[in-house]
Scaffold this motif. Structure first.
Motif, PDB file in Angstrom:
ATOM      1  N   VAL B 119       0.717  -1.180   0.195  1.00  0.00           N
ATOM      2  CA  VAL B 119      -0.247   0.011   0.416  1.00  0.00           C
ATOM      3  C   VAL B 119       0.848   1.194  -0.274  1.00  0.00           C
ATOM      4  O   VAL B 119       0.896   2.359  -0.355  1.00  0.00           O
ATOM      5  CB  VAL B 119      -0.771  -0.205   1.489  1.00  0.00           C
ATOM      6  CG1 VAL B 119      -1.832   1.779   1.820  1.00  0.00           C
ATOM      7  CG2 VAL B 119      -1.935  -1.152   1.464  1.00  0.00           C
ATOM      8  N   GLN B 184      -6.964   0.646   1.558  1.00  0.00           N
ATOM      9  CA  GLN B 184      -6.805   0.867   2.698  1.00  0.00           C
ATOM     10  C   GLN B 184      -5.336   2.422   2.411  1.00  0.00           C
ATOM     11  O   GLN B 184      -5.026   2.879   2.685  1.00  0.00           O
ATOM     12  CB  GLN B 184      -5.155  -0.451   2.672  1.00  0.00           C
ATOM     13  CG  GLN B 184      -5.849  -1.476   4.042  1.00  0.00           C
ATOM     14  CD  GLN B 184      -4.518  -2.148   4.700  1.00  0.00           C
ATOM     15  OE1 GLN B 184      -3.633  -1.717   4.025  1.00  0.00           O
ATOM     16  NE2 GLN B 184      -5.353  -2.895   5.342  1.00  0.00           N
ATOM     17  N   SER B 245      -1.776   2.257   7.036  1.00  0.00           N
ATOM     18  CA  SER B 245      -2.348   1.349   6.356  1.00  0.00           C
ATOM     19  C   SER B 245      -2.206  -0.566   7.084  1.00  0.00           C
ATOM     20  O   SER B 245      -3.154  -0.157   7.147  1.00  0.00           O
ATOM     21  CB  SER B 245      -1.238   0.664   5.283  1.00  0.00           C
ATOM     22  OG  SER B 245      -1.245  -0.660   4.777  1.00  0.00           O
TER      23      SER B 245
END
Lengths: 357, 313
Positions: B119, B184, B245
């Motif tokens: 992420v 996320q 995240s």
């Protein structure tokens, strides 16, 4: 003059920014190897002009030629110009050496040659120590030299300097500007130097372009600029000038209040009201009563000369006289030389007209 | 639920403890200032009172912030520990053993450490160009877009996630790896855009122009001049994105269950179905990345190098 003698040629260049015309149909040519100053008050378009030469701005109209080649729309990385920025713009995350070597490395030159050329140019600007220091660790004057070295190492056709001395203190400024001139002459590079400081411009330029409102008011060498300012703007901007409205009378000029001042050379002659400009050193002051009477308001010692602030009739004027003139309350004045302007433009006959005939 | 909150806020709490300690201590001498020279005794009394009040305030603050963490730390190593006892009677590592032997929990740890870097990387790639554009170009709708990035963080996230779930169902993203990554990402966008944008804006344009001037093209200017100078701020943004995240639970729960259960989402189950020690151990594990990364950021990023570079304007 053949085309190849002209290192840089701006042809009818204009630029509008934010709805205002900043540079207006500007014409300027710089000979190869010549140092030209763009001199003017802030907002006159001098920096905008420089940025168009460097390729950071593209002119709306007109052309930019370098050695006869049209570079008007080339981006900065593709034209043979190098700029020294007002804040030097050294990269803080690179050492002095890497700052100077950056452009050479982009050109994929062999390491040994990069080293040789960087050391050569650092030697030229007189910066042989601090080679591996970071810019934040060296003084302002040294940063200035690095910026100059970074520009020169690429051997550009045109060197551009944007108020390069404005961040230095007064003493250093004088020294560095002499160094810049000396280096410029030594390598014979075509240079455009932007400044608002007339002292700077007068002392290092081959020619000076005085700018106002996006136009060149006058483009001439320092002496003619000072002796014969083409417009009242230049007259007021470069040096000190006493200006009055006056008419030409036999033997001199008649100022308002029926004050007739005897005058030597007049730049022109003719009827009607003129704007008359007289440099302070052209005001003759004597203790006899040969000229017009004036009261001494103030006396300012200036070292090897003194400045007198005088009042003659309703007019105030400044005169530079030798320091041997004894102090007096009342003196008599005449003009050695006067420039006549109409509609802001200098009128000049082929030869100065003696007013005494 | 309550314990999950511990885990999530731990990193923030530690960080603000570090910040506020300095602030409060710095405020102390000021409290002594109003000592009027005309009435020395009263001034002394008043000064002392101020000082005591300050100390009490700091102690309360420390208890409030360190207290839960201390409890968590004790709980993770204790056996039975019930109300009237001031401290645990017996010590054990059974909580730790249980966490590391449980395949579900191990899997969630692995997942968390997979999602967070992916992420973060995706967020960097997507948001850095946006940050550069926000900083360097004036385009229509610039302010609106900047503010709307904040808006995603200003409103309760769960509402956003539920409407996203609707879209995800139709795109077959529910329960997929990509779906979790996207949900996320939402929480990281604001860091990865605002912080680098501010850093880019702080870099004088003439530094970039000077690089163009010596022959560098636009891309090279970015990678050789702009990026290295903004790197410390970008690193901070990446750390915050990583933590956002890593700690994200609601959206991951909604989108990822049952295939992708990360550490924070596992906390939901943990609180209900496992002994208290296990939850405490897991909270501590969840807090470790926050503490480590924050310590790293303080030591290596906030330091003087950036400021030093900008002595030249």
């Amino acid at each position: 003059m053949s085309a190849t003698d002209i290192g840089l040629d701006l042809q009818h260049v204009s630029k509008d920014l934010g709805g205002r015309t900043i540079v207006d149909d500007l014409q300027l040519d710089v000979r190869t190897g010549e140092l030209t100053c763009l001199l003017g008050p802030s907002g006159c378009g001098k920096t905008t002009t420089l940025r168009m030469i460097g390729g950071f701005l593209v002119p709306d109209r007109g052309r930019v030629l370098i050695s006869g080649q049209d570079v008007t729309t080339l981006s900065p990385d593709k034209r043979p110009t190098a700029m020294v920025f007002q804040n030097y713009a050294l990269w803080p995350h690179m050492t002095v050496f890497k700052n100077v070597a950056f452009g050479l490395r982009l050109r994929k030159l062999p390491k040994a040659e990069v080293k040789e050329r960087v050391e050569g140019v650092l030697d030229l600007v007189g910066l042989t120590h601090h080679v591996h220091s970071y810019p934040a660790r060296i003084s302002g004057g040294e940063q200035q030299r690095v910026a100059l070295a970074r520009a020169l190492v690429l051997e550009p056709k045109v060197l551009l300097l944007d108020e390069p001395l404005s961040n230095l203190d007064a003493k250093l400024r004088v020294r560095v500007r002499e160094d810049i001139r000396e280096i410029q002459q030594r390598i014979g590079i075509t240079t455009v130097f932007v400044t608002h400081d007339q002292d700077e411009a007068l002392s290092i330029s081959d020619r000076i372009a005085v700018m106002s409102g996006g136009k060149v008011e006058q483009y001439a060498d320092a002496r003619s600029l000072y002796r014969e300012p083409a417009t009242t703007f230049v007259a007021g901007f470069v040096g000190t000038m006493n200006t009055y409205e006056a008419t030409v009378v036999p033997g001199g000029v008649a100022l308002a209040g029926d004050l007739v001042v005897p005058c030597g050379d007049l730049s022109a002659t003719g009827d009607g009201v003129w704007e008359v400009g007289v440099r302070p050193e052209d005001v003759r002051v004597s203790l006899d009563d040969a000229g017009a009477a004036a009261d001494v308001l103030r006396e300012v010692p200036r070292g090897h000369y003194k400045e007198l602030v005088l009042r003659a009739g309703p007019h105030e004027l400044r005169a530079f006289v030798g320091s041997d003139l004894p102090p007096a309350d009342r003196v008599s004045i005449s003009f050695a030389r006067a420039l006549l302007y109409r509609d802001g433009v200098l009128h000049r006959s082929a030869t100065p007209v003696p007013a005494h005939s | 639920m309550g314990k999950r909150a511990h885990g999530q806020t731990l990193g923030v709490a530690v960080m603000s403890a570090i910040e506020s300690e300095g602030v409060v201590l710095g405020g102390l001498p000021e409290a002594q200032l109003p000592a009027a020279p005309l009435r020395p005794r009263r001034a002394v009394v008043r000064g002392a009172a101020h000082r005591i009040a300050g100390v009490v305030f700091i102690v309360c603050l420390l208890v409030f912030m360190i207290g839960p963490i201390a409890w968590l730390a004790l709980r993770a190593f204790s056996g039975l520990w019930q109300y009237p006892q001031l401290y645990p009677k017996d010590w054990t590592l059974s909580g730790w053993r249980q966490v590391f032997n449980d395949p579900n929990l191990r899997h969630s740890m692995r997942l968390s450490f997979e999602f967070a870097p992916i992420v973060t990387a995706a967020s960097t790639v997507i948001c850095l160009p946006a940050a550069y554009a926000f900083s360097r170009y004036r385009f229509p709708g610039r302010r609106f877009l900047l503010i709307s990035l904040f808006a995603t963080n200003a409103f309760p996230k769960i509402g956003l996630y539920i409407s996203m779930a609707g879209v995800f169902y139709s795109l077959n993203l529910m329960g997929t790896f990509l779906g979790v990554v996207i949900v996320q990402l939402i929480g990281t966008v604001v860091f990865m855009t605002w912080i680098p944008a501010a850093a880019f804006s702080a870099i004088p344009r003439s530094l970039e122009e000077a690089a163009r001037d010596v022959g560098a093209g636009p891309l090279r200017v970015f990678f050789r001049v702009t990026f290295p100078l903004a790197a410390p701020a970008i690193l901070v943004a990446m750390i915050l994105s990583f933590l956002a995240s890593f700690d994200e639970a609601q959206g991951t729960f909604l989108v990822g269950v049952p295939n992708y259960i990360t550490m924070p989402t596992e906390m939901y189950t943990l609180v209900l179905n496992y002994p208290e020690q296990v939850a405490a151990v897991f909270s501590i594990l969840l807090a470790i990345p926050s503490v480590v990364l924050m310590a790293f950021a303080r030591k290596h990023v906030m330091g003087g190098r950036l400021a030093e570079g900008f002595q030249l304007r």
